[in-house]
Structure formats: structure tokens, C-alpha cells
Enzyme design. Sequence first.
Site, PDB file in Angstrom:
ATOM      1  N   CYS A   1      -5.293  54.402  47.899  1.00 11.53           N
ATOM      2  CA  CYS A   1      -5.636  54.582  48.819  1.00 11.53           C
ATOM      3  C   CYS A   1      -6.843  55.048  48.773  1.00 11.53           C
ATOM      4  O   CYS A   1      -7.683  54.491  49.845  1.00 11.53           O
ATOM      5  CB  CYS A   1      -4.378  54.930  49.673  1.00 11.53           C
ATOM      6  N   ASP A   2      -6.258  56.740  48.320  1.00 10.81           N
ATOM      7  CA  ASP A   2      -7.992  57.516  48.965  1.00 10.81           C
ATOM      8  C   ASP A   2      -8.708  58.072  47.496  1.00 10.81           C
ATOM      9  O   ASP A   2      -9.728  58.666  47.636  1.00 10.81           O
ATOM     10  CB  ASP A   2      -7.085  58.803  49.583  1.00 10.81           C
TER      11      ASP A   2
ATOM     12  N   CYS B   1      -2.066  59.755  47.804  1.00 12.64           N
ATOM     13  CA  CYS B   1      -1.690  57.780  47.660  1.00 12.64           C
ATOM     14  C   CYS B   1      -2.816  58.037  46.561  1.00 12.64           C
ATOM     15  O   CYS B   1      -4.324  57.769  47.578  1.00 12.64           O
ATOM     16  CB  CYS B   1      -1.194  56.987  48.500  1.00 12.64           C
TER      17      CYS B   1
END
Length: 313
Positions: A139-140, A136
Site C-alpha cells: 500500500c505505502d 503494508c
Amino acid sequence: MEEIKRFKVVIVGSGPAGLTAAIYAGRAMLKPLVIDGMQPGGQLTITSEVENFPGFPDGIDGPKLMNDMREQAEKFGTGFMFDTLEKVDLSQRPFKLTLGDAELLADTLIISSGASANWLGLESEKKLQGRGVSACATCDGFFFKDKEVVVIGGGDSAMEEATFLTKFAAKVKVIHRRDELRAAKIMQEKAMKNSKIEIIWNSVPVEVLDVEKNEVTGVRIKNVKTGEESVVSCQGFFLAIGHTPNTQMFKDQLEMDEKAYIITKPGSTYTSVPGVFAAGDVQDSVYRQAISAAGTGCMAAIDAERFLESKEA
Ligand code: NAP
């Protein structure tokens, strides 16, 4: 013979969609039951920090966010069953659910069983998950400021994530197994125009380095045409090889798209079977965010409540 327990609302899956549905259905005094599923808390439990969930200016740990949602759902009378749904009969109401150790009846069903990112299946990939290996970028990506990262895949997600990652990373190398991308032309062009992005063709990862060091330092790749192996250095390893919705047990009972995502009636969480609602990633191949999942979870609980009211009237 023991009577089969009957619930007004059964929620399948305990990610942000399922738990938000539980909070709303609980507050509507419907005493919902959540069937946890294989990964209680869902995909956020494998993320480290969540920085884009509104209300947490300093970010929040993924597992902590899910624990808090669970506590909130419990506070309003949600019951939890640490089990997975094995079989379901949606041909008549109440719906009949078969779990490992039990059978249940449900007047309404909210399906929030999510989708799982596809992984390559390498042992090193698994061992370094959350330590530089991620599925992701949204997200990261932020954690890779001025670092070098690779993105695996050649579809729209790979192009989108590679482009997104250039906001942070110094260099993004896309590793694709063919000599042609699957992504839409416009997405390809955007990525190819970006000077930070490089595409490595006809190549597949064979090992993420370095398990010994417990961090990502590179990836060993193999050219599928020549068989030659080489090492690409990187600190981040992002997978973008698609997601699979967790809908196998509803096959042939609910309308789904060609990728097996449940189809919901636009602007609602209604599925093709009255009394069955779907929320979160199981019906969303586009946004796939915790906050959008939570939003549709709320919708599903309201839809279920109104459905029950209309049947009682
Ligand atoms: P996808 O279209 O299925 O693409 C997956 C990519 O990963 C393909 O290039 C595939 O290679 C590669 N791949 C699959 N398994 C692999 C493996 N084991 N090893 C190496 N490579 C592998 O998935 P997606 O990109 O996640 O897109 C999913 C859907 O969402 C699509 O319909 C897409 O259009 C849509 N989407 C749209 C947008 C947008 O419009 N903004 C953004 C993201 C996603 P091959 O090409 O060789 O098969």
C-alpha cells in the site's frame, strides 16, 4: 417478550469484503445486515492513499473508498449495526448471534471480519502510524521513492516486502530479532542477492524516532545479545511480523488452519458449516488485497443467495 430479529443475511465486518457482499446481497433484495465491528471500514481506513484499486487512476483516499462502498451498500437496502459480535452459535440454523446490546437470528452468515496486522506495541509506533510507520508495503511503498526504509521481521512477508520496497527506496534495512531467518530459502536468497537490502541481525526496535517531529527519522534498536542500543536512520518503518485473523469467536465451530484462518472450499466461500460463508482476509493469508477481498465478498453474497434459494425450494 420482544421477538428476536431475524435476517436472511448477516455480514460480520465492514471492510471491502463485507461491504461488497452487502452491495450484492442488497441488490438481490435480501436486506442484509452488516455488523460494523471494531474498525468500521476495516484496514483501509488506516491507509492514506489507495492507488491500486481499479477505477481510480488518480488514486483514492482509503477512508473515502470505504465510505463510498458503504453508501453504495446503503442505497440497496443494507442495514448497519455499529456493534461487535460477542458470541455466535453455529450449531443450528438460524444462527444465533449475541452482540453488545442485542440478539439476532441469521439464516446465513457471511464472515468478513478481516485480519489485523501485528504491531510491536511501541507507543512511538502507534503515534507515527500513517506518518512513516506502515504495516503494508504494497500500500505505502510508493511513497518512499529514493528514501531509506526499515522492515521489521524475518519471515516470507519481510523478505517479500523488503524486495518490493527496493523498487522505490534507495536502501532497505531488515531488522530481525534472531541470527537466522524464518523465510523460505528461495525468498531469503532473492533478498540477500539484492544490493539495496541489508540485514541487521539479533535486533529489536525499542523506539521509532521522531514523535516530536511527527515523522519517521530513524529507529532506535537494541541488540538482544549484547544489550547495546544504536540508531538506524530511515524515513519509512514497515512492520512484517505477521497478521492475526479475527476469528476468535468462531473457534471450535468452524474449520480453520493452524494460524486460525477460516478454511473455505476451493473456488467458493463455503465454510465447514452450511449457510456460513467467509470472505476477505479472514480466509486469505496470501493475497490480502482490498480488491481480492471485494471479489470474495461478491462470491459470498452469491453463495448465500443460492444457498437460501435451495432451502426455499
Ligand atoms: P511469519 O511467518 O509468522 O513471520 C513473522 C516474522 O516476524 C518472524 O520472522 C518473527 O520472528 C517476526 N516477529 C514476530 N513477532 C515479532 C516481534 N514481536 N518482534 C520482532 N519480530 C517479530 O509471518 P509472515 O512472514 O507474514 O508470513 C505469514 C504466512 O504467509 C507464512 O505462512 C508465509 O509462508 C506466508 N507468506 C508467503 C509468501 C509467499 O510465498 N510469497 C509471502 C508472504 C507470506 P521469528 O522468526 O524469530 O519468530
